[in-house]
Motif scaffolding. Sequence first.
Motif, PDB file in Angstrom:
ATOM      1  N   GLY A   1       0.782  -1.224   0.000  1.00  0.00           N
ATOM      2  CA  GLY A   1       0.000   0.000   0.000  1.00  0.00           C
ATOM      3  C   GLY A   1       0.816   1.277   0.000  1.00  0.00           C
ATOM      4  N   ILE A   2       2.140   1.164   0.077  1.00  0.00           N
ATOM      5  CA  ILE A   2       3.018   2.332   0.203  1.00  0.00           C
ATOM      6  C   ILE A   2       3.743   2.594  -1.115  1.00  0.00           C
ATOM      7  CG2 ILE A   2       5.024   3.298   1.402  1.00  0.00           C
ATOM      8  CD1 ILE A   2       4.299   1.457   3.775  1.00  0.00           C
ATOM      9  N   ILE A   3       3.741   3.836  -1.548  1.00  0.00           N
ATOM     10  CA  ILE A   3       4.562   4.260  -2.674  1.00  0.00           C
ATOM     11  C   ILE A   3       5.681   5.136  -2.116  1.00  0.00           C
ATOM     12  CG2 ILE A   3       4.663   5.673  -4.765  1.00  0.00           C
ATOM     13  CD1 ILE A   3       1.806   4.798  -5.365  1.00  0.00           C
ATOM     14  N   ALA A   4       6.912   4.692  -2.277  1.00  0.00           N
ATOM     15  CA  ALA A   4       8.080   5.409  -1.743  1.00  0.00           C
ATOM     16  C   ALA A   4       8.990   5.774  -2.904  1.00  0.00           C
ATOM     17  CB  ALA A   4       8.816   4.535  -0.724  1.00  0.00           C
ATOM     18  N   ARG A   5       8.858   6.980  -3.373  1.00  0.00           N
ATOM     19  CA  ARG A   5       9.567   7.397  -4.578  1.00  0.00           C
ATOM     20  C   ARG A   5      11.051   7.662  -4.325  1.00  0.00           C
ATOM     21  NH1 ARG A   5       6.448   9.122  -8.665  1.00  0.00           N
ATOM     22  NH2 ARG A   5       7.816  10.847  -9.243  1.00  0.00           N
ATOM     23  N   ASN A   6      11.447   7.828  -3.071  1.00  0.00           N
ATOM     24  CA  ASN A   6      12.825   8.199  -2.777  1.00  0.00           C
ATOM     25  C   ASN A   6      13.649   7.077  -2.160  1.00  0.00           C
ATOM     26  OD1 ASN A   6      12.317  10.768  -3.735  1.00  0.00           O
ATOM     27  ND2 ASN A   6      11.760  11.590  -1.727  1.00  0.00           N
ATOM     28  N   LEU A   7      13.168   5.855  -2.235  1.00  0.00           N
ATOM     29  CA  LEU A   7      13.918   4.725  -1.704  1.00  0.00           C
ATOM     30  C   LEU A   7      14.170   3.703  -2.805  1.00  0.00           C
ATOM     31  CD1 LEU A   7      12.399   3.976   1.819  1.00  0.00           C
ATOM     32  CD2 LEU A   7      14.744   4.610   1.310  1.00  0.00           C
ATOM     33  N   PRO A   8      15.329   3.036  -2.763  1.00  0.00           N
ATOM     34  CA  PRO A   8      15.628   2.011  -3.765  1.00  0.00           C
ATOM     35  C   PRO A   8      14.585   0.892  -3.739  1.00  0.00           C
ATOM     36  CG  PRO A   8      17.583   2.565  -2.479  1.00  0.00           C
ATOM     37  CD  PRO A   8      16.430   3.209  -1.793  1.00  0.00           C
ATOM     38  N   HIS A   9      14.193   0.450  -4.906  1.00  0.00           N
ATOM     39  CA  HIS A   9      13.163  -0.573  -4.987  1.00  0.00           C
ATOM     40  C   HIS A   9      13.615  -1.884  -4.355  1.00  0.00           C
ATOM     41  CE1 HIS A   9      11.316   1.629  -8.711  1.00  0.00           C
ATOM     42  NE2 HIS A   9      11.406   2.391  -7.650  1.00  0.00           N
ATOM     43  N   ASP A  10      14.887  -2.233  -4.505  1.00  0.00           N
ATOM     44  CA  ASP A  10      15.328  -3.502  -3.931  1.00  0.00           C
ATOM     45  C   ASP A  10      15.272  -3.462  -2.406  1.00  0.00           C
ATOM     46  OD1 ASP A  10      17.428  -1.697  -3.707  1.00  0.00           O
ATOM     47  OD2 ASP A  10      18.985  -3.212  -4.014  1.00  0.00           O
ATOM     48  N   THR A  11      15.500  -2.286  -1.798  1.00  0.00           N
ATOM     49  CA  THR A  11      15.384  -2.145  -0.351  1.00  0.00           C
ATOM     50  C   THR A  11      13.943  -2.318   0.095  1.00  0.00           C
ATOM     51  OG1 THR A  11      17.292  -0.654  -0.243  1.00  0.00           O
ATOM     52  CG2 THR A  11      15.741  -0.566   1.598  1.00  0.00           C
ATOM     53  N   LEU A  12      13.026  -1.728  -0.653  1.00  0.00           N
ATOM     54  CA  LEU A  12      11.611  -1.869  -0.333  1.00  0.00           C
ATOM     55  C   LEU A  12      11.160  -3.323  -0.480  1.00  0.00           C
ATOM     56  CD1 LEU A  12      10.413   1.300  -2.278  1.00  0.00           C
ATOM     57  CD2 LEU A  12      10.445   1.053   0.203  1.00  0.00           C
ATOM     58  N   GLU A  13      11.634  -3.973  -1.515  1.00  0.00           N
ATOM     59  CA  GLU A  13      11.277  -5.376  -1.732  1.00  0.00           C
ATOM     60  C   GLU A  13      11.776  -6.257  -0.591  1.00  0.00           C
ATOM     61  OE1 GLU A  13      12.941  -6.126  -5.530  1.00  0.00           O
ATOM     62  OE2 GLU A  13      11.168  -5.471  -6.646  1.00  0.00           O
ATOM     63  N   ARG A  14      13.004  -5.984  -0.125  1.00  0.00           N
ATOM     64  CA  ARG A  14      13.553  -6.788   0.973  1.00  0.00           C
ATOM     65  C   ARG A  14      12.762  -6.578   2.254  1.00  0.00           C
ATOM     66  NH1 ARG A  14      19.995  -5.545   0.068  1.00  0.00           N
ATOM     67  NH2 ARG A  14      20.123  -6.370  -2.049  1.00  0.00           N
ATOM     68  N   ALA A  15      12.389  -5.320   2.527  1.00  0.00           N
ATOM     69  CA  ALA A  15      11.607  -5.044   3.735  1.00  0.00           C
ATOM     70  C   ALA A  15      10.249  -5.735   3.674  1.00  0.00           C
ATOM     71  CB  ALA A  15      11.434  -3.535   3.902  1.00  0.00           C
ATOM     72  N   GLU A  16       9.592  -5.666   2.524  1.00  0.00           N
ATOM     73  CA  GLU A  16       8.305  -6.333   2.374  1.00  0.00           C
ATOM     74  C   GLU A  16       8.452  -7.841   2.512  1.00  0.00           C
ATOM     75  OE1 GLU A  16       4.555  -5.481  -0.426  1.00  0.00           O
ATOM     76  OE2 GLU A  16       6.287  -6.252  -1.529  1.00  0.00           O
ATOM     77  N   LYS A  17       9.540  -8.382   1.954  1.00  0.00           N
ATOM     78  CA  LYS A  17       9.769  -9.829   2.010  1.00  0.00           C
ATOM     79  C   LYS A  17       9.974 -10.308   3.447  1.00  0.00           C
ATOM     80  CE  LYS A  17      12.425 -13.456  -0.332  1.00  0.00           C
ATOM     81  NZ  LYS A  17      12.805 -14.231   0.873  1.00  0.00           N
ATOM     82  N   VAL A  18      10.558  -9.462   4.294  1.00  0.00           N
ATOM     83  CA  VAL A  18      10.720  -9.824   5.701  1.00  0.00           C
ATOM     84  C   VAL A  18       9.361 -10.121   6.320  1.00  0.00           C
ATOM     85  CG1 VAL A  18      11.334  -8.947   7.994  1.00  0.00           C
ATOM     86  CG2 VAL A  18      12.885  -8.601   6.085  1.00  0.00           C
ATOM     87  N   GLY A  19       8.384  -9.234   6.071  1.00  0.00           N
ATOM     88  CA  GLY A  19       7.047  -9.447   6.613  1.00  0.00           C
ATOM     89  C   GLY A  19       6.358 -10.672   6.039  1.00  0.00           C
ATOM     90  N   ILE A  20       6.483 -10.853   4.735  1.00  0.00           N
ATOM     91  CA  ILE A  20       5.856 -12.009   4.090  1.00  0.00           C
ATOM     92  C   ILE A  20       6.473 -13.315   4.599  1.00  0.00           C
ATOM     93  CG2 ILE A  20       5.541 -13.200   1.878  1.00  0.00           C
ATOM     94  CD1 ILE A  20       5.431 -10.396   0.577  1.00  0.00           C
ATOM     95  N   ASP A  21       7.803 -13.365   4.640  1.00  0.00           N
ATOM     96  CA  ASP A  21       8.480 -14.591   5.083  1.00  0.00           C
ATOM     97  C   ASP A  21       8.159 -14.921   6.535  1.00  0.00           C
ATOM     98  OD1 ASP A  21       9.565 -14.826   2.596  1.00  0.00           O
ATOM     99  OD2 ASP A  21      11.586 -14.182   3.145  1.00  0.00           O
ATOM    100  N   LEU A  22       8.077 -13.879   7.389  1.00  0.00           N
ATOM    101  CA  LEU A  22       7.745 -14.136   8.793  1.00  0.00           C
ATOM    102  C   LEU A  22       6.320 -14.669   8.909  1.00  0.00           C
ATOM    103  CD1 LEU A  22       8.305 -14.099  11.782  1.00  0.00           C
ATOM    104  CD2 LEU A  22       7.781 -11.647  11.824  1.00  0.00           C
ATOM    105  N   ALA A  23       5.402 -14.116   8.133  1.00  0.00           N
ATOM    106  CA  ALA A  23       4.022 -14.600   8.166  1.00  0.00           C
ATOM    107  C   ALA A  23       3.952 -16.068   7.750  1.00  0.00           C
ATOM    108  CB  ALA A  23       3.145 -13.748   7.255  1.00  0.00           C
TER     109      ALA A  23
END
Length: 416
Positions: free
Chosen positions: A365-387
């Motif tokens: 749900g978040i659009i972060a125009r000033n952060l690297p996409h791979d960093t955002l993907e890794r952060a999201e993956k942390v939540g998915i993997d923990l779930a």
Amino acid sequence: MDGLECDKKIIRVGSRKSQLALVQTHLVVDMLQHHYPDIEFKVITISTQGDQILDKPLSKIGEKSLFTKELEIALEDLKVDIVVHSLKDLPSTLPPGMAIGAVLHRDSPYDAVVFSATKYAGQKMSLSELPEGSVIGTSSLRRVAQIKRAYPHLKFADVRGNLNTRLRKLDATNGIYDALILAEAGLDRMGWSERVGEVLDEGNCMYAISQGAMAVECRSFDIETLELLSKLSHKETLLRCLAERALLRTLEGGCSVPIAVFSKVAEEGNSLLLRGGVFSLDGSESIILEEAARFDVHSESAPTSSATKDAADHQNGDTGEPESKRKRRLSCPYAEVAQGHKVPPEAISSRYLSVKRKDCPYFSGIIARNLPHDTLERAEKVGIDLALKLKKAGADRILNEAKVLNRTCIATTLSV
């Protein structure tokens, strides 16, 4: 205008009507006004379903968007341009055409205990010191499940209303409550931190997803507003909350089930830790696990390969629009606003949420125009993997049982 050419001279800011919501909204407006002094920000207050239904616990109402739906309708109908929320109120899946354009610096995510000023005036108290059978006011299943585990001598009762109303109930001469559990951040923002008698750390009570963080929501295709909001986001907070929201979305949780988190970014800024827990309603069962990832949260936004190509095109003296930029523009739904075309509400559809992430990043749900996409993907993956780890360990059974018990009103709280 701080580097942004904005055609909008007035930005309409949607807010709930409560005192805390307006305090938070004006904090955001002050930040925006600092960056964009030539824009007028007009606050428009809107009443939500959660503000109107005060005779039921939140977990019994059965609506995920209790404090956001009416605000999002106003966004969709173009009546407001942005909406300020407590991020914990926003469901992990947003309606089509909506996006979180900014996640602000997180204040304390912890829960605080406020003791009755009538019963314990002048006394320094803690939950462990309360007499047997003392009544704790909270409508949060997450808080009840965890605190009941740590302090089985206490009883719990629902309490609804805004902060002012709840504190009046607590301090009433004949009130039933000995203490309330409230978000510390809300008390601080209201200037009531002196009422905090005890702060519950993650050992006693892990906090709610995104608790303590404010967010600004806008239309996902409004690239001008997204650019305007991008200056407000706090990188560390955004990544922590992104991971937490991904966890909640993957577990398919909400206020009707006890899910709690703890997250932190290492001081070096190169790793994110997320701890998540699921609990039975009475706290007798729980599963608590962790997941982590490495990245550089303090780095500046890394250009994508297409952005690097754009820079090369300009350097080579091409004064026309670079081909790579043109292709991204044509493939990105936000471009409809960038090209000056107003997108009517009926045109909003799920296609705005399914574009290629390398072009239009949309993470939990978040659009972060000033952060690297791979960093955002890794952060999201942390939540998915923990779930997924929690599910593998039996979380689905605990959460499904909690949902059934909650629906049939076999709960651990008293009726007030």
